[in-house]
Write a protein that holds these residues in place. Sequence first.
Motif, PDB file in Angstrom:
ATOM      1  N   GLU A 164      59.869 -23.648  21.590  1.00 29.28           N
ATOM      2  CA  GLU A 164      59.993 -24.979  22.177  1.00 29.28           C
ATOM      3  C   GLU A 164      61.272 -25.642  21.672  1.00 29.28           C
ATOM      4  O   GLU A 164      61.618 -25.508  20.493  1.00 29.28           O
ATOM      5  CB  GLU A 164      58.785 -25.846  21.824  1.00 29.28           C
ATOM      6  N   ILE A 165      61.934 -26.356  22.570  1.00 27.80           N
ATOM      7  CA  ILE A 165      63.150 -27.070  22.205  1.00 27.80           C
ATOM      8  C   ILE A 165      62.964 -28.528  22.618  1.00 27.80           C
ATOM      9  O   ILE A 165      63.134 -28.875  23.792  1.00 27.80           O
ATOM     10  CB  ILE A 165      64.388 -26.449  22.889  1.00 27.80           C
ATOM     11  N   PRO A 166      62.532 -29.383  21.697  1.00 26.82           N
ATOM     12  CA  PRO A 166      62.297 -30.788  22.041  1.00 26.82           C
ATOM     13  C   PRO A 166      63.579 -31.457  22.531  1.00 26.82           C
ATOM     14  O   PRO A 166      64.663 -31.235  21.985  1.00 26.82           O
ATOM     15  CB  PRO A 166      61.820 -31.402  20.718  1.00 26.82           C
ATOM     16  N   VAL A 167      63.431 -32.285  23.560  1.00 29.71           N
ATOM     17  CA  VAL A 167      64.583 -32.955  24.169  1.00 29.71           C
ATOM     18  C   VAL A 167      64.359 -34.463  24.135  1.00 29.71           C
ATOM     19  O   VAL A 167      63.259 -34.948  24.416  1.00 29.71           O
ATOM     20  CB  VAL A 167      64.786 -32.496  25.625  1.00 29.71           C
ATOM     21  N   ALA A 168      65.394 -35.203  23.776  1.00 29.33           N
ATOM     22  CA  ALA A 168      65.373 -36.673  23.837  1.00 29.33           C
ATOM     23  C   ALA A 168      66.508 -37.107  24.760  1.00 29.33           C
ATOM     24  O   ALA A 168      67.673 -36.818  24.496  1.00 29.33           O
ATOM     25  CB  ALA A 168      65.544 -37.275  22.452  1.00 29.33           C
ATOM     26  N   PHE A 169      66.136 -37.774  25.849  1.00 31.13           N
ATOM     27  CA  PHE A 169      67.152 -38.261  26.779  1.00 31.13           C
ATOM     28  C   PHE A 169      67.668 -39.614  26.308  1.00 31.13           C
ATOM     29  O   PHE A 169      66.894 -40.506  25.975  1.00 31.13           O
ATOM     30  CB  PHE A 169      66.573 -38.371  28.189  1.00 31.13           C
ATOM     31  N   GLU A 170      68.984 -39.734  26.242  1.00 35.15           N
ATOM     32  CA  GLU A 170      69.615 -40.951  25.765  1.00 35.15           C
ATOM     33  C   GLU A 170      70.637 -41.439  26.782  1.00 35.15           C
ATOM     34  O   GLU A 170      70.895 -40.793  27.798  1.00 35.15           O
ATOM     35  CB  GLU A 170      70.269 -40.686  24.402  1.00 35.15           C
ATOM     36  N   GLN A 171      71.208 -42.613  26.486  1.00 33.06           N
ATOM     37  CA  GLN A 171      72.199 -43.192  27.390  1.00 33.06           C
ATOM     38  C   GLN A 171      73.445 -42.314  27.458  1.00 33.06           C
ATOM     39  O   GLN A 171      73.763 -41.579  26.528  1.00 33.06           O
ATOM     40  CB  GLN A 171      72.588 -44.599  26.911  1.00 33.06           C
ATOM     41  N   ARG A 172      74.134 -42.418  28.585  1.00 36.31           N
ATOM     42  CA  ARG A 172      75.406 -41.709  28.720  1.00 36.31           C
ATOM     43  C   ARG A 172      76.361 -42.116  27.598  1.00 36.31           C
ATOM     44  O   ARG A 172      76.332 -43.247  27.126  1.00 36.31           O
ATOM     45  CB  ARG A 172      76.078 -42.056  30.052  1.00 36.31           C
ATOM     46  N   ARG A 173      77.215 -41.200  27.218  1.00 36.20           N
ATOM     47  CA  ARG A 173      78.294 -41.512  26.284  1.00 36.20           C
ATOM     48  C   ARG A 173      79.519 -41.948  27.078  1.00 36.20           C
ATOM     49  O   ARG A 173      79.822 -41.355  28.120  1.00 36.20           O
ATOM     50  CB  ARG A 173      78.639 -40.299  25.422  1.00 36.20           C
ATOM     51  N   PRO A 174      80.215 -42.970  26.612  1.00 37.07           N
ATOM     52  CA  PRO A 174      81.417 -43.412  27.331  1.00 37.07           C
ATOM     53  C   PRO A 174      82.429 -42.280  27.468  1.00 37.07           C
ATOM     54  O   PRO A 174      82.684 -41.541  26.516  1.00 37.07           O
ATOM     55  CB  PRO A 174      81.976 -44.537  26.443  1.00 37.07           C
TER      56      PRO A 174
END
Length: 328
Positions: free
Chosen positions: A272-282
């Motif tokens: 398993e590879i846990p994923v955290a979605f975050e805001q775009r980087r500038p």
Amino acid sequence: MAVLVTGGAGYIGSHTVAALLERGEEIVVLDNLQQGHKEALLGGKLYVGDLRDGETLDKLFSENNIDAVIHFAANSLVGESMKEPGKYYHNNVYGTLCLLEKMNQYGVNKIVFSSTAATYGEPENVPIDEYDRTSPTSAYGETKLAMEKMMKWFDTAHGVKYISLRYFNAAGAHASGKIGEAHDPETHLIPIVLEAALGKRPHISVFGDDYATEDGTCIRDYIHVSDLADAHVLALDSLRKGSDSAIYNLGSSTGFSVKQVIDIAHEVTGREIPVAFEQRRPGDPAVLIASSQRARQELGWDPQRSNLKEIIASAWNWHSNHPNGYSK
């Protein structure tokens, strides 16, 4: 005759040293071991020192019959370069000036340069062509472009011929399993994903899933490090045959999304590879892919390991057997 490989104990440098050794080249390596590892060298004569140290360069050039240079040595973290541009100009640009001056002094007139597709900045076209505008958006990319321009003028004034290779992301590990990617800190996607699979980090951060791509995540080039090493060797051969100075892109011409990388890493590792979605980087473009048509036609570059699953599998073989990099 010997080939000098600056930064040869680093990730791409060590794989290029391995490729040169396989065909019987005499190798001299200069590395300050800031990011390189002695253990990554499968052979060659190592000088531990800095490009900016004239005495080290004098010793190296006077003790060895060097006919060509492959130049990897540079700081290469985009984020760091934006915070410490002086460090990047001093190490990358001034270091290259010191190298070129010593090459000219000792009559060495061939250099293969490990550049970056970051010289283009925001792409005008996809895939990116060598004739596209260069407008770097980072101090790192700007220093690499300055290094290329310096080589152009050393060619004009002194006949030092160069081939500059522009590419994005090296990945994978050597087929022997003896050398691979070990950075501290690690900033590249594939090893970060594999660190998550190994439980060495809690999750992989995905910066934006709403881009105008098929799955919403950014698309980037990933090239097997041994294919990149082969390209540097082919560029060396071209210069030895008397070719003119040139710039070539090295790319997959298709690219892979962040989600594709994670999905295939899950398939390869079975973890398993846990994923955290975050805001775009500038400043993160949706798609960055380089065309390698000219390199294929003029250098004869024919990547043999372009399948993403094969790239990740070779990286996993290294990381699972070296979870702490080169540390014992």
